[in-house]
Design an enzyme around this catalytic site. Sequence first.
Site, short mmCIF file in Angstrom:
data_model
loop_
_atom_site.label_atom_id
_atom_site.label_comp_id
_atom_site.label_asym_id
_atom_site.label_seq_id
_atom_site.Cartn_x
_atom_site.Cartn_y
_atom_site.Cartn_z
N GLU A 424 0.77 -0.98 -0.14
CA GLU A 424 -0.05 0.21 0.16
C GLU A 424 1.00 1.30 0.06
O GLU A 424 1.61 1.51 0.92
CB GLU A 424 -1.02 -0.01 1.18
CG GLU A 424 -1.97 -1.03 0.99
CD GLU A 424 -2.35 -1.55 2.67
OE1 GLU A 424 -2.23 -1.03 3.75
OE2 GLU A 424 -3.13 -2.63 2.75
N GLU A 455 -4.73 -7.25 1.82
CA GLU A 455 -3.52 -7.82 2.28
C GLU A 455 -3.79 -9.33 1.90
O GLU A 455 -2.66 -9.85 1.33
CB GLU A 455 -3.24 -7.72 3.61
CG GLU A 455 -2.79 -6.61 4.14
CD GLU A 455 -3.56 -5.51 4.46
OE1 GLU A 455 -3.59 -4.12 4.49
OE2 GLU A 455 -4.97 -5.67 4.27
N ASP A 480 0.86 -6.26 12.34
CA ASP A 480 -0.42 -6.97 12.53
C ASP A 480 -1.06 -7.56 11.32
O ASP A 480 -2.00 -8.23 11.23
CB ASP A 480 -1.37 -6.13 13.41
CG ASP A 480 -0.66 -5.80 14.90
OD1 ASP A 480 -0.96 -6.19 15.88
OD2 ASP A 480 0.35 -5.23 14.70
N HIS A 524 -1.84 -2.65 16.00
CA HIS A 524 -0.72 -2.29 15.10
C HIS A 524 0.69 -2.68 15.62
O HIS A 524 1.78 -2.36 14.71
CB HIS A 524 -0.68 -0.71 14.76
CG HIS A 524 -1.83 -0.41 13.64
ND1 HIS A 524 -3.25 -0.54 13.95
CD2 HIS A 524 -1.66 0.21 12.41
CE1 HIS A 524 -3.84 0.06 13.05
NE2 HIS A 524 -2.87 0.35 11.97
#
Length: 736
Positions: A424, A455, A480, A524
């Site tokens: 990304e 993902e 994560d 995260h």
Amino acid sequence: MQFEELEQKTPVHTLAVQESDWALLTRAEALRLTTLFLVARRFEEKILQLDKLNLVHGPAHSSIGQEGAAAGCIAALPVDTLMNGTHRAHHQCIAKAVNALYDDGLDPSAAGLTLRMRQEIQGLMHEILGLKDGWTGGRGGSMHLRRADLGIMGTNAIVAGGIPIACGHAFAEKQRGSGKAMVTFFGDGAVHQGATHEAMNLAALYGLPMIFFLENNKYAVSMSVEQSTFETELLTRPQGHGIAAVKVDGMNPFAVWLATRWARDHIAREGRPAFILAEVYRYYHQSSSIPGSAFGYRTRDEENAWKARDPWLFLQRELPARGILDAAELAAIDAAVTDAVDAAAASCVEGAGSSARVRAELWPAAATVDEHLSSDMAEFDGVRYAEAEDYAAEDMEPLSYIEAIARTMGARMAEDEDIYVFGEDVANMGGGTVGATRGLTDRFAGRLINTPITENGFCGLATGAALSGLKPVVELMYSDFFLVAGDQLLNQAGKIRHLFNGTACVPLVLRTRIPGPEGYGSQHSMDPAGVFALFPGWRIVAPSNAFDYVGLMNSALRCKDPVLVIEPQQLHKRKTPVPRDLDYYIPIGRAKRVREGDQITLLTTLTMVDECCRLVDEAGVRADVIDLRTLSQRDIDYDTIGRSVMKTGRVAIVEQTTRGASLGALIADEIQRRYFDYLDQPVKRVTGRWAPPVVSQALERAALAGEDDVRALIQDMLAESALSATPKGDARAARA
């Protein structure tokens, strides 16, 4: 209030066969189509016979009733087309194998099947029975089938699991300009999987040369399409992604042949993927020879109505009626195919009826079970390994961790055009979200691929691209996020080499960022090493400085296995002297002692390496501080660890991560198994707390291990051992 209909830009069609269409089907094409259909039908019937005799270990998902769609599709495609599929794929794979070996001048009604075709039929049967002479040594069995030299890139036991991987194969072929297309087969149950939609979005976005082929057999085990979705018109799915689609009667192999020719032409003309929905019917239950009506989820009348539309009845009726093939020719093809299938079964089974059994000498040796878990590292023959101490100061320059990421990628991409970076924003903002691709976008236009927030999709695409020979580097914005792609990374990429008995490798690099104590919260901030370490197909490297980053990334890019590279954000701005040429490697599996002493051993990694060094220096403790650098279980450098433990007798594992995500328990167990006699106290551990870090700064600091924890550990180890100032080295050596 007024509503206006939105214009639909993407066409969807239903194909209806016209009488004039039959002129397209030559005798040669009819021979091919009939042969592919019959080899699939007779092969499936034989597998069901063997299954009734309890000779098939595990499920055998029969496709009887559906073979016409697969045969029609494959017969219409060039022999070098690639394919993959899902768990119900015997019919697709056997048809693809025979088609890949089908010479244009072959007439099976006169000459039968070629020797090579017969060998591949036998190889597939051996594979399904789990035998050593199978396509991948029996490891794949019924659901995981691969024969790459025939274009069969691997079928998948996870519903929709292979569809993103198919995108990767198509991506690789497009980048090479090979002209090859990819067809991915799946069932109606896969339509509801997120992986399917992520894959369709990527295929449309990147203009991939692939066919999405949906065999809608109406049931996912026992659940009907009507029970699975409110919108039962499944053509709305590709339309929503901008993929042109056609619905066709899958019980009519000729109609599917026509639909596939349309799809093939559409890809060549438009440079975009196509979607075929073939309506078919499986005559038996999910993986048995019992009809579904026996379980009550469908009726006998329904089954009988579909059996009246059997593709074999269609071919026997329509081909002779039009003078394309006569009944004798059809019977001759059937006899040739049946003979080949019977011979394949006879090659692996002895006895008959209830006394039938697999020939004992055909089973793979139990001792081979761990073979091909990972590469033998032969790809590193001749490389130059180096450590910082091997360089003169004038050959080095200070480089930050984040600069090392971008510069290493630039150096390697300049040498190897197969390296692609996916993620990304990787091609935006002058270097991605943190500058890890700074300076690369202009130099390598088209090889930094911005991905949507999918993902699972783009990690699957990268896996397929790696299987097809590219070297994908995937950047996950935060570690994560691998959980979103768990199937593609852990269940697919990590297992593929072993599953297919070393006939496939996945040279994929996965870069993951850990923010550490920077307030990103519990979704995260996970250290992924402890999870990836559970999967032996993955290599894990953890560079703690810019020098090590360059050497370990060079190794990751050379390695033929998937490699996880962990990048702590805390280290991004920290500078380390790095050689200007960047052309050196650090071996995967080699730790480094960064402080030397004889009182205690601290095993650590990433952000805690400098912390441990600083604190032992501050305390005046003679400690071996060892930067593990490699964290995959089978690669941890226990030789270096062992030499230190034999010297100090006291060892602790220091990690910043939380207790539950820690890898230390596995390392501690292994140390105690290997070096118990040298330990003067139990192996100790420093980790964060059980709770994941949250946004609150105070709670975040409490959740992660820090300097106070390490300081307390050192004091505890010294106090427990009552260490004197006298070195222990001589005593350790004597014990050894």
